[in-house]
Design an enzyme around this catalytic site. Structure first.
Site, PDB file in Angstrom:
ATOM      1  N   ARG A 295       0.569  -1.220   0.243  1.00 41.34           N
ATOM      2  CA  ARG A 295      -0.144  -0.342  -0.177  1.00 41.34           C
ATOM      3  C   ARG A 295       0.501   1.669  -0.007  1.00 41.34           C
ATOM      4  O   ARG A 295       1.937   1.199   0.524  1.00 41.34           O
ATOM      5  CB  ARG A 295      -0.574  -0.299   1.345  1.00 41.34           C
ATOM      6  CG  ARG A 295      -1.743  -1.293   1.169  1.00 41.34           C
ATOM      7  CD  ARG A 295      -3.056  -1.386   1.767  1.00 41.34           C
ATOM      8  NE  ARG A 295      -3.796  -2.230   1.736  1.00 41.34           N
ATOM      9  CZ  ARG A 295      -4.837  -2.247   1.831  1.00 41.34           C
ATOM     10  NH1 ARG A 295      -5.448  -1.923   0.135  1.00 41.34           N
ATOM     11  NH2 ARG A 295      -5.654  -3.768   1.377  1.00 41.34           N
ATOM     12  N   ASP A 296       0.463   2.073  -1.196  1.00 35.89           N
ATOM     13  CA  ASP A 296       1.361   3.630  -0.575  1.00 35.89           C
ATOM     14  C   ASP A 296       0.929   4.922   0.721  1.00 35.89           C
ATOM     15  O   ASP A 296      -0.282   4.255   0.903  1.00 35.89           O
ATOM     16  CB  ASP A 296       0.615   3.836  -1.668  1.00 35.89           C
ATOM     17  CG  ASP A 296       1.992   5.875  -3.023  1.00 35.89           C
ATOM     18  OD1 ASP A 296       2.019   6.087  -3.524  1.00 35.89           O
ATOM     19  OD2 ASP A 296       1.743   6.768  -1.982  1.00 35.89           O
TER      20      ASP A 296
ATOM     21  N   HIS B 266       7.842   1.589 -11.149  1.00 37.62           N
ATOM     22  CA  HIS B 266       5.975   0.789 -10.177  1.00 37.62           C
ATOM     23  C   HIS B 266       5.150   1.220 -10.781  1.00 37.62           C
ATOM     24  O   HIS B 266       4.863   2.239 -11.152  1.00 37.62           O
ATOM     25  CB  HIS B 266       6.312   1.562  -8.568  1.00 37.62           C
ATOM     26  CG  HIS B 266       6.866   3.083  -8.401  1.00 37.62           C
ATOM     27  ND1 HIS B 266       7.951   3.601  -8.295  1.00 37.62           N
ATOM     28  CD2 HIS B 266       5.749   4.240  -8.625  1.00 37.62           C
ATOM     29  CE1 HIS B 266       7.969   5.229  -7.997  1.00 37.62           C
ATOM     30  NE2 HIS B 266       6.737   5.172  -8.086  1.00 37.62           N
TER      31      HIS B 266
ATOM     32  N   HIS C 112       1.493   2.431 -10.256  1.00 36.49           N
ATOM     33  CA  HIS C 112       0.308   2.151  -9.234  1.00 36.49           C
ATOM     34  C   HIS C 112      -0.983   1.633  -9.598  1.00 36.49           C
ATOM     35  O   HIS C 112      -1.360   1.990 -10.885  1.00 36.49           O
ATOM     36  CB  HIS C 112      -0.061   4.072  -9.341  1.00 36.49           C
ATOM     37  CG  HIS C 112       1.220   4.557  -8.987  1.00 36.49           C
ATOM     38  ND1 HIS C 112       1.332   5.793  -7.930  1.00 36.49           N
ATOM     39  CD2 HIS C 112       2.164   5.174  -9.181  1.00 36.49           C
ATOM     40  CE1 HIS C 112       2.438   5.684  -6.900  1.00 36.49           C
ATOM     41  NE2 HIS C 112       3.124   6.356  -8.081  1.00 36.49           N
TER      42      HIS C 112
HETATM   43  P1  AMP Z   1       5.961   8.018  -7.786  1.00 34.23           P
HETATM   44  O1  AMP Z   1       5.703   9.669  -7.701  1.00 34.23           O
HETATM   45  O2  AMP Z   1       5.970   8.135  -9.080  1.00 34.23           O
HETATM   46  O3  AMP Z   1       7.652   7.860  -7.641  1.00 34.23           O
HETATM   47  O4  AMP Z   1       5.573   7.528  -6.622  1.00 34.23           O
HETATM   48  C1  AMP Z   1       6.370   7.182  -5.881  1.00 34.23           C
HETATM   49  C2  AMP Z   1       4.666   6.838  -4.269  1.00 34.23           C
HETATM   50  O5  AMP Z   1       5.868   6.336  -3.239  1.00 34.23           O
HETATM   51  C3  AMP Z   1       4.480   7.259  -3.922  1.00 34.23           C
HETATM   52  O6  AMP Z   1       2.968   7.637  -4.325  1.00 34.23           O
HETATM   53  C4  AMP Z   1       4.486   7.993  -2.756  1.00 34.23           C
HETATM   54  O7  AMP Z   1       3.707   8.068  -1.393  1.00 34.23           O
HETATM   55  C5  AMP Z   1       4.936   6.392  -2.169  1.00 34.23           C
HETATM   56  N1  AMP Z   1       5.442   5.938  -1.115  1.00 34.23           N
HETATM   57  C6  AMP Z   1       6.797   7.029  -0.706  1.00 34.23           C
HETATM   58  N2  AMP Z   1       7.123   6.030   0.146  1.00 34.23           N
HETATM   59  C7  AMP Z   1       6.493   5.216   0.946  1.00 34.23           C
HETATM   60  C8  AMP Z   1       6.824   3.683   1.629  1.00 34.23           C
HETATM   61  N3  AMP Z   1       7.932   4.187   2.243  1.00 34.23           N
HETATM   62  N4  AMP Z   1       6.275   2.710   1.714  1.00 34.23           N
HETATM   63  C9  AMP Z   1       4.824   3.142   0.985  1.00 34.23           C
HETATM   64  N5  AMP Z   1       4.712   4.229  -0.244  1.00 34.23           N
HETATM   65  C10 AMP Z   1       5.886   5.348   0.600  1.00 34.23           C
END
Ligand code: AMP
Length: 115
Positions: free
Chosen positions: A30-31, A101, A103
């Protein structure tokens, strides 16, 4: 060797995450900052840095990753009402973690276009 990102550390269980699915190919969690009632990230266990890298990889490997994303969405119960899959890529795509990744966003009516 590429830099160790946050998601390398999550996959290695050096940093905790809220896992929802794992198999030989993918890990899904989960995000931490959800943008929808369901917001899950799916990463391949064999690292790529971004969506731009997939054309250099074996098609079967990419296919297995995509099937993993689809399987996670199904297991989250999103198939009936639908969902969105997003690969933020590079600076204009606002990719903040250099580990590819997907989403998966769902659980509410999503809007289009995105910002
Ligand atoms: P992006 O901006 O596409 O690189 O997405 C990175 C995602 O990682 C963002 O939606 C963040 O909210 C998420 N994120 C950052 N740290 C963590 C974490 N420790 N656990 C889960 N999700 C995270």
């Amino acid at each position: 060797m590429s830099e160790q990102t946050l998601f390398d550390k999550i996959l290695a269980k050096e940093i905790p995450s809220d896992a929802v699915y794992e198999d030989q190919t993918v890990y899904a969690f989960r995000d931490i900052n959800p943008q929808a009632p369901v917001h899950v990230l799916v990463i391949p266990k064999h690292k790529m840095q971004s969506f731009a890298d997939i054309r250099q990889r074996d098609a079967a490997e990419i296919g297995a990753f995509m099937q993993g994303v689809s399987r996670v969405a199904e297991q989250l119960g999103l198939e009936r009402d639908g969902y969105r899959v997003v690969f933020n890529t590079g600076p204009h795509g606002q990719q903040t973690v250099r580990y590819i990744h997907a989403h998966i966003l769902g659980g509410r009516q999503l809007q289009w276009p995105p910002g």
